[in-house]
Design a protein around this motif. Structure first.
Motif, PDB file in Angstrom:
ATOM      1  N   PHE A 400       3.856 213.859   4.040  1.00 43.42           N
ATOM      2  CA  PHE A 400       4.842 212.781   3.917  1.00 43.42           C
ATOM      3  C   PHE A 400       4.402 211.592   4.750  1.00 43.42           C
ATOM      4  O   PHE A 400       3.950 211.742   5.889  1.00 43.42           O
ATOM      5  CB  PHE A 400       6.213 213.279   4.385  1.00 43.42           C
ATOM      6  N   TYR A 401       4.528 210.400   4.168  1.00 39.13           N
ATOM      7  CA  TYR A 401       4.201 209.174   4.891  1.00 39.13           C
ATOM      8  C   TYR A 401       5.276 208.128   4.611  1.00 39.13           C
ATOM      9  O   TYR A 401       5.731 207.981   3.465  1.00 39.13           O
ATOM     10  CB  TYR A 401       2.844 208.623   4.464  1.00 39.13           C
ATOM     11  N   SER A 402       5.690 207.412   5.643  1.00 40.76           N
ATOM     12  CA  SER A 402       6.671 206.346   5.458  1.00 40.76           C
ATOM     13  C   SER A 402       6.305 205.145   6.313  1.00 40.76           C
ATOM     14  O   SER A 402       5.683 205.284   7.376  1.00 40.76           O
ATOM     15  CB  SER A 402       8.082 206.831   5.809  1.00 40.76           C
ATOM     16  N   ARG A 403       6.716 203.981   5.837  1.00 40.76           N
ATOM     17  CA  ARG A 403       6.470 202.733   6.549  1.00 40.76           C
ATOM     18  C   ARG A 403       7.716 201.874   6.428  1.00 40.76           C
ATOM     19  O   ARG A 403       8.297 201.752   5.346  1.00 40.76           O
ATOM     20  CB  ARG A 403       5.265 202.009   5.955  1.00 40.76           C
ATOM     21  N   GLU A 404       8.118 201.277   7.530  1.00 42.53           N
ATOM     22  CA  GLU A 404       9.315 200.446   7.549  1.00 42.53           C
ATOM     23  C   GLU A 404       9.042 199.185   8.356  1.00 42.53           C
ATOM     24  O   GLU A 404       8.424 199.235   9.422  1.00 42.53           O
ATOM     25  CB  GLU A 404      10.491 201.222   8.153  1.00 42.53           C
ATOM     26  N   ARG A 423      38.066 172.207  17.508  1.00 41.02           N
ATOM     27  CA  ARG A 423      36.726 172.240  18.086  1.00 41.02           C
ATOM     28  C   ARG A 423      36.202 170.845  18.372  1.00 41.02           C
ATOM     29  O   ARG A 423      36.562 169.862  17.732  1.00 41.02           O
ATOM     30  CB  ARG A 423      35.773 172.981  17.165  1.00 41.02           C
ATOM     31  N   THR A 424      35.314 170.795  19.375  1.00 34.82           N
ATOM     32  CA  THR A 424      34.575 169.575  19.708  1.00 34.82           C
ATOM     33  C   THR A 424      33.108 169.812  19.321  1.00 34.82           C
ATOM     34  O   THR A 424      32.709 170.932  19.017  1.00 34.82           O
ATOM     35  CB  THR A 424      34.676 169.270  21.204  1.00 34.82           C
ATOM     36  N   PRO A 425      32.260 168.787  19.322  1.00 31.40           N
ATOM     37  CA  PRO A 425      30.840 168.989  18.984  1.00 31.40           C
ATOM     38  C   PRO A 425      30.007 169.531  20.142  1.00 31.40           C
ATOM     39  O   PRO A 425      28.802 169.728  19.992  1.00 31.40           O
ATOM     40  CB  PRO A 425      30.379 167.583  18.595  1.00 31.40           C
ATOM     41  N   ASP A 426      30.635 169.786  21.284  1.00 36.14           N
ATOM     42  CA  ASP A 426      29.890 170.184  22.479  1.00 36.14           C
ATOM     43  C   ASP A 426      29.817 171.711  22.602  1.00 36.14           C
ATOM     44  O   ASP A 426      30.838 172.399  22.621  1.00 36.14           O
ATOM     45  CB  ASP A 426      30.545 169.608  23.735  1.00 36.14           C
ATOM     46  N   TYR A 427      28.582 172.217  22.732  1.00 34.68           N
ATOM     47  CA  TYR A 427      28.374 173.643  22.927  1.00 34.68           C
ATOM     48  C   TYR A 427      28.465 173.991  24.409  1.00 34.68           C
ATOM     49  O   TYR A 427      27.857 173.344  25.254  1.00 34.68           O
ATOM     50  CB  TYR A 427      26.998 174.067  22.427  1.00 34.68           C
ATOM     51  N   ILE A 428      29.247 175.028  24.708  1.00 33.79           N
ATOM     52  CA  ILE A 428      29.194 175.602  26.044  1.00 33.79           C
ATOM     53  C   ILE A 428      27.886 176.366  26.202  1.00 33.79           C
ATOM     54  O   ILE A 428      27.220 176.284  27.235  1.00 33.79           O
ATOM     55  CB  ILE A 428      30.389 176.547  26.268  1.00 33.79           C
ATOM     56  N   GLU A 429      27.515 177.075  25.151  1.00 34.96           N
ATOM     57  CA  GLU A 429      26.272 177.840  25.139  1.00 34.96           C
ATOM     58  C   GLU A 429      25.931 178.180  23.700  1.00 34.96           C
ATOM     59  O   GLU A 429      26.803 178.398  22.848  1.00 34.96           O
ATOM     60  CB  GLU A 429      26.411 179.125  25.962  1.00 34.96           C
ATOM     61  N   ARG A 430      24.624 178.228  23.409  1.00 30.37           N
ATOM     62  CA  ARG A 430      24.158 178.650  22.089  1.00 30.37           C
ATOM     63  C   ARG A 430      22.795 179.317  22.270  1.00 30.37           C
ATOM     64  O   ARG A 430      21.889 178.725  22.862  1.00 30.37           O
ATOM     65  CB  ARG A 430      24.049 177.465  21.130  1.00 30.37           C
ATOM     66  N   ILE A 431      22.683 180.548  21.773  1.00 28.46           N
ATOM     67  CA  ILE A 431      21.427 181.296  21.944  1.00 28.46           C
ATOM     68  C   ILE A 431      21.043 181.947  20.622  1.00 28.46           C
ATOM     69  O   ILE A 431      21.867 182.092  19.712  1.00 28.46           O
ATOM     70  CB  ILE A 431      21.538 182.356  23.059  1.00 28.46           C
ATOM     71  N   SER A 432      19.763 182.336  20.530  1.00 27.08           N
ATOM     72  CA  SER A 432      19.270 182.997  19.337  1.00 27.08           C
ATOM     73  C   SER A 432      18.289 184.095  19.741  1.00 27.08           C
ATOM     74  O   SER A 432      17.494 183.913  20.664  1.00 27.08           O
ATOM     75  CB  SER A 432      18.570 181.999  18.408  1.00 27.08           C
ATOM     76  N   THR A 433      18.354 185.235  19.044  1.00 24.42           N
ATOM     77  CA  THR A 433      17.375 186.309  19.254  1.00 24.42           C
ATOM     78  C   THR A 433      16.744 186.660  17.922  1.00 24.42           C
ATOM     79  O   THR A 433      17.430 186.772  16.900  1.00 24.42           O
ATOM     80  CB  THR A 433      18.029 187.562  19.857  1.00 24.42           C
ATOM     81  N   LEU A 434      15.428 186.825  17.938  1.00 22.71           N
ATOM     82  CA  LEU A 434      14.693 187.237  16.749  1.00 22.71           C
ATOM     83  C   LEU A 434      13.893 188.487  17.097  1.00 22.71           C
ATOM     84  O   LEU A 434      13.003 188.443  17.955  1.00 22.71           O
ATOM     85  CB  LEU A 434      13.762 186.132  16.261  1.00 22.71           C
ATOM     86  N   GLU A 435      14.213 189.589  16.446  1.00 22.19           N
ATOM     87  CA  GLU A 435      13.552 190.857  16.712  1.00 22.19           C
ATOM     88  C   GLU A 435      12.805 191.315  15.459  1.00 22.19           C
ATOM     89  O   GLU A 435      13.377 191.384  14.371  1.00 22.19           O
ATOM     90  CB  GLU A 435      14.575 191.923  17.108  1.00 22.19           C
ATOM     91  N   ASN A 436      11.521 191.602  15.609  1.00 24.07           N
ATOM     92  CA  ASN A 436      10.704 192.141  14.528  1.00 24.07           C
ATOM     93  C   ASN A 436      10.297 193.569  14.873  1.00 24.07           C
ATOM     94  O   ASN A 436       9.940 193.861  16.025  1.00 24.07           O
ATOM     95  CB  ASN A 436       9.460 191.284  14.305  1.00 24.07           C
ATOM     96  N   GLU A 437      10.318 194.434  13.871  1.00 23.06           N
ATOM     97  CA  GLU A 437      10.050 195.849  14.118  1.00 23.06           C
ATOM     98  C   GLU A 437       9.182 196.430  13.007  1.00 23.06           C
ATOM     99  O   GLU A 437       9.379 196.120  11.826  1.00 23.06           O
ATOM    100  CB  GLU A 437      11.368 196.623  14.196  1.00 23.06           C
ATOM    101  N   LYS A 438       8.224 197.254  13.397  1.00 21.21           N
ATOM    102  CA  LYS A 438       7.362 197.961  12.452  1.00 21.21           C
ATOM    103  C   LYS A 438       7.328 199.436  12.842  1.00 21.21           C
ATOM    104  O   LYS A 438       6.996 199.768  13.975  1.00 21.21           O
ATOM    105  CB  LYS A 438       5.943 197.386  12.454  1.00 21.21           C
ATOM    106  N   GLU A 439       7.683 200.294  11.888  1.00 18.26           N
ATOM    107  CA  GLU A 439       7.669 201.729  12.129  1.00 18.26           C
ATOM    108  C   GLU A 439       6.812 202.421  11.087  1.00 18.26           C
ATOM    109  O   GLU A 439       6.758 201.989   9.930  1.00 18.26           O
ATOM    110  CB  GLU A 439       9.090 202.306  12.042  1.00 18.26           C
ATOM    111  N   ARG A 440       6.173 203.493  11.500  1.00 19.09           N
ATOM    112  CA  ARG A 440       5.458 204.337  10.558  1.00 19.09           C
ATOM    113  C   ARG A 440       5.562 205.794  11.006  1.00 19.09           C
ATOM    114  O   ARG A 440       5.695 206.074  12.197  1.00 19.09           O
ATOM    115  CB  ARG A 440       4.006 203.910  10.392  1.00 19.09           C
ATOM    116  N   GLU A 441       5.503 206.678  10.029  1.00 21.00           N
ATOM    117  CA  GLU A 441       5.630 208.105  10.333  1.00 21.00           C
ATOM    118  C   GLU A 441       4.797 208.906   9.340  1.00 21.00           C
ATOM    119  O   GLU A 441       4.743 208.592   8.144  1.00 21.00           O
ATOM    120  CB  GLU A 441       7.093 208.545  10.249  1.00 21.00           C
ATOM    121  N   PHE A 442       4.141 209.938   9.850  1.00 22.60           N
ATOM    122  CA  PHE A 442       3.390 210.864   9.011  1.00 22.60           C
ATOM    123  C   PHE A 442       3.793 212.279   9.385  1.00 22.60           C
ATOM    124  O   PHE A 442       3.910 212.612  10.566  1.00 22.60           O
ATOM    125  CB  PHE A 442       1.880 210.683   9.205  1.00 22.60           C
ATOM    126  N   ARG A 443       4.003 213.112   8.355  1.00 19.19           N
ATOM    127  CA  ARG A 443       4.327 214.517   8.588  1.00 19.19           C
ATOM    128  C   ARG A 443       3.479 215.395   7.684  1.00 19.19           C
ATOM    129  O   ARG A 443       3.270 215.083   6.511  1.00 19.19           O
ATOM    130  CB  ARG A 443       5.808 214.798   8.305  1.00 19.19           C
TER     131      ARG A 443
END
Length: 818
Positions: A400-404, A423-443
């Motif tokens: 078995f082989y899988s890739r994600e 609302r007003t146009p002023d941000y108290i705070e604004r953040i962004s996260t970008l997560e990339n993931e690669k998985e593989r498995e062999f059985r």
């Protein structure tokens, strides 16, 4: 890895040629001139039955050899058979199956005449209503519960999650998260093979119409991998056993933009079986989110109150296909693959009010949240099965082989507002996260079963499991003056995770009079390593574990059976739990993992009894589960006013209780399936030098009532209740909701229309509370009530699941009750 594949392929080729040569010697003079003929009649009237089904099976392997249907005179003739021993199954919609055994075809007697085969009607007339016999919704085996999907109407047009909503030992919350005996740490298998996705994510992707049954294995034997604290959920997929083309098509539309569709096709010949399917979904779920946080400092209490929306959109596309090659009567080589993609989007926002008592300055704001996660995956499975001459003596091998590959992009923002939440146009705070993931498995897996007597069997096998997971997280701050994003290195990192597991197992089972037993032992060698760019050195774990299992069953009387079992299991931390990089949720909350997290080890004990009467049953199961190195979330309030979420090991937790369930056919038109589970839960350990010992008495129940209005019409009512339970720092509140479903069949059950209404009283909600010495937090999410779902199902060639063994229904053509 290449060497293992080479050995596997070489072994497969050797088995293939040895059997081909053996069959050549055996059948060198065989011109396939054997035949079986007969006539099928209705038992009471003696009238011939046209279009009755006939299936011929090999007596030694129980594999399907040939089949056919009767003509207008009720007669059938199946020719082109090799010399040998067979058995025959005759069946028709609404009639009891008849089995003709000890059929011998040889040179002296090339034709076997069965004579008249009389079928008894399995339906009865009740006040003018014709009621057809059904399979039980839940069946009990020595080491598992089997849920027959065709009997769960509310699951039609849905996924595996909807099937499990009314299953003993299983709980499902409003977001579709599944837990087994109160825990989300279980393993999902598909036809006994690992799923590319895990847990609830896997169950949400698989349409119920493609599932034949679901096996709930709370105390698996040593043959199975020990992952998952509370056991295994194995999805057995549908495959047709008839020669020719068959299949099923489903289309679903629901209120508030919910759309689903799937197609499953199967084409079988004497030497090959081709199967494939495609499913698609685009579901939108709307809900409301509310939370209240309190922090204590001296005589001042600060509050943060948030009220808003939380909506989800889940899209998925999956393509599956495969081929079975019946190399010989005893050897099968299979190749299958799956390709899929999921896109999940969540949006939310709300009004935030910050204040304190005694009073001080107040802050009003509007929050904006958006998360997009895409996931692409594929897998391939090559398997080989060889059956020896003795029934049950076989060898199975699998590669078995899988890739994600996936990404998760989240944006959190908070805008200043006035006291009326303009609302007003002023941000108290604004953040962004970008997560990339690669998985593989062999059985690579090899299983061998040797029946040394009629009831005794010895099994052994080995497994190699190689996993890798690479994640990179980019954290970005928003610069409003330049309208741009700036990378924040303090919260960005890359994690490289590998885990290799090598296992060997053996089980021994036998029967003494009415007493059955199975004992097994599994050994696993594990190497784990986690590398993170923000860590000084890699975190490693190397250990060898033993996992014993024991199962007992005693037939007290013909209708009373006692069962008991024990197993040791493991829950391995996931990559995210081990990642030490801070994950910034918003300006109030930061989460991070623990690279030194240890696995959980669970000792599970069960004792049960089942009483069967007519087509009904009542069962009582007592269970006791002890988990060491309990993994749970820790929440602390920092001096900066930020809540920090961490995952850690505690001492232990204990679950002790009982589950009463039953499937009662009160009349031919009324059936009730219900279960009640009551257990005592206790968690022990220390947090920041203080004891977190706490306990609760937990209650959950469900009831499914089916009214068989006519042969083609059914109404089903469902009710669910999950009581409150404690965690390391708080508790989850109780939840209750109800569903109603109606099904109508048309065109001799080829076309089915099903209408479902979920949460008809609008009582469903998901509510949590956590607390510490200096804080208290409450949150609630409530989904949209009264969701309507309409599903149309059309069966090609009266699609029916595969049943290749005796006593399992054979060539039943009633459409699978879907």
């Amino acid at each position: 890895m290449k060497r293992l594949l080479g050995i596997f392929l070489l072994f497969s080729i050797c088995i293939f040629y040895s059997n081909a040569y053996s069959n050549t010697l055996t059948n060198v003079d065989d011109d396939k001139s054997g035949r079986i003929k007969g006539i099928i009649v209705e038992k009471n009237s003696g009238q011939p039955m046209e279009f009755a089904n006939v299936a011929v099976y090999n007596a030694s392997s129980s594999s399907l050899v040939s089949g056919g249907i009767t003509d207008g005179k009720g007669e059938f003739e199946i020719s082109g058979l090799h010399m040998g021993e067979y058995y025959l199954e005759a069946n028709f919609i609404g009639f009891e199956k008849s089995v003709i055994e000890d059929i011998v075809i040889n040179r002296d007697n090339p034709t076997f005449n069965s004579g008249k085969i009389r079928l008894s009607n399995s339906s009865v007339e009740l006040e003018g209503v014709n009621v057809v016999a059904d399979k039980a919704q839940v069946e009990f085996k020595l080491d598992k519960k089997v849920v027959n999907v065709s009997q769960v109407m509310s699951a039609i047009g849905g996924t595996a999650v909807e099937v499990l909503e009314n299953t003993p030992s299983v709980q499902v919350d409003l977001e579709g998260n599944v837990s087994l005996r109160g825990s989300s740490n279980f393993t999902v298998l598909i036809d006994g093979r690992p799923s590319v996705l895990s847990g609830s994510d896997a169950l949400r992707q698989i349409p119920a119409s493609a599932i034949e049954n679901i096996e709930i294995i709370t105390n698996p034997s040593a043959k199975y991998e020990p992952d998952g604290t509370t056991g295994i959920i194995n999805l057995v997929m549908k495959k047709n056993s008839l020669n020719g083309l068959s299949g099923i098509v489903n289309a679903t539309i629901g209120s508030n933009d919910k759309y689903r569709g799937d197609v499953t096709l199967n084409y079988r010949t004497e030497k090959f079986n081709f199967f494939g399917g495609v499913d698609w979904r685009d579901d939108t779920f709307k809900g409301g989110a509310h939370s209240l946080s309190e922090t204590y400092s001296g005589d001042t209490t600060s509050y943060i109150k948030i009220d808003g929306d939380r909506n989800f959109n889940r899209q998925g596309k999956n393509l599956k296909s495969g081929i079975d090659w019946f190399v010989t009567d005893k050897s099968t080589l299979s190749l299958s693959g799956e390709l899929g993609r999921s896109d999940n989007k969540s949006t939310g926002g709300g009004r935030t009010h910050e204040y304190s008592v005694p009073a001080s300055d107040e802050l009003f704001s509007i929050s904006e949240e958006e998360s997009k996660r895409d996931n692409k995956f594929y897998s391939g499975t090559l398997s080989f099965q060889h059956k020896f001459n003795n029934e049950g003596h076989q060898l199975d091998a699998m590669a078995f082989y899988s890739r994600e590959k996936g990404s998760d992009n989240e944006i959190e923002g908070e805008l200043l507002a006035d006291e009326n939440f303009n609302r007003t146009p002023d941000y108290i705070e604004r953040i962004s996260t970008l997560e990339n993931e690669k998985e593989r498995e062999f059985r690579f897996k090899l299983d061998y079963a040797y029946p040394f007597s009629k009831d005794g069997k010895l099994e052994a096998g080995l497994l190699s499991r190689l996993e890798s997971d690479v994640e990179d997280l980019a954290f970005r701050d928003y610069d409003q003056s330049t309208d741009s994003w700036i990378i924040n290195e303090d919260f960005s990192s890359e994690t490289d995770f590998t885990r290799n597991i090598h296992a060997v197992y053996t089980t021994f089972s036998n029967k003494l009079a009415d007493f059955q037993y199975m004992a097994g032992l599994r050994g696993e060698l594990t190497h784990r390593e986690t590398k993170n760019t923000n860590a000084e050195a890699p975190s490693q774990l190397n250990r060898f574990d033993l996992f014993p299992t024991v199962h007992f069953s005693y037939q007290l009387e013909d209708n009373i059976e006692l069962m008991s079992s024990y197993s040791r299991r493991i829950n391995r931390p996931r990559g995210r739990d081990l990642d030490p990089t801070p994950n910034y949720y918003n300006r109030y909350t930061i989460r991070f993992g623990n690279p030194d997290l240890k696995p959980e080890y669970t000792n599970s004990y069960e004792l049960g009894a089942i009483y069967r009467f007519s087509r009904s049953y009542v069962s009582l199961d007592a269970f006791h589960r002890i988990t060491n190195n309990k993994i749970d979330r820790v929440e602390t309030l920092g001096e900066d006013g930020i809540y920090y979420l961490n995952t850690d090991n505690f001492d232990k937790d204990y679950s002790t209780g009982a589950e009463l369930s039953g499937n009662i056919n009160f009349t031919k038109w009324l059936m009730v399936n219900a279960s009640v589970s009551l257990y005592h839960y206790r968690i022990t350990g220390d947090l920041n030098g203080e004891s977190i010992d706490r306990s609760s008495n937990n209650l959950s129940s469900r009831m499914n009532t089916t009214f068989k209005i006519s042969d083609n019409s059914r109404l089903q009512l469902q009710g669910f209740f999950n009581g409150k339970t404690v965690s390391a720092q708080g508790e989850r509140k109780a939840m209750v909701f109800t569903n109603i479903s109606y099904r109508q069949d048309f065109w001799d059950k080829k076309l089915t229309a099903t209408l479902n209404v979920r949460d008809i009283f609008g009582t469903g909600k998901f509510e949590n509370e956590s607390y510490g010495a200096d804080f208290k937090r409450w949150s609630q999410w409530k989904h949209e009530p009264r969701t309507f779902m309409l599903t149309l199902s059309y069966k090609l060639n009266n699609f029916k699941e595969d049943r290749n063994s005796r006593g399992e229904g054979g060539m039943d053509m009633d459409g699978g009750e879907f």
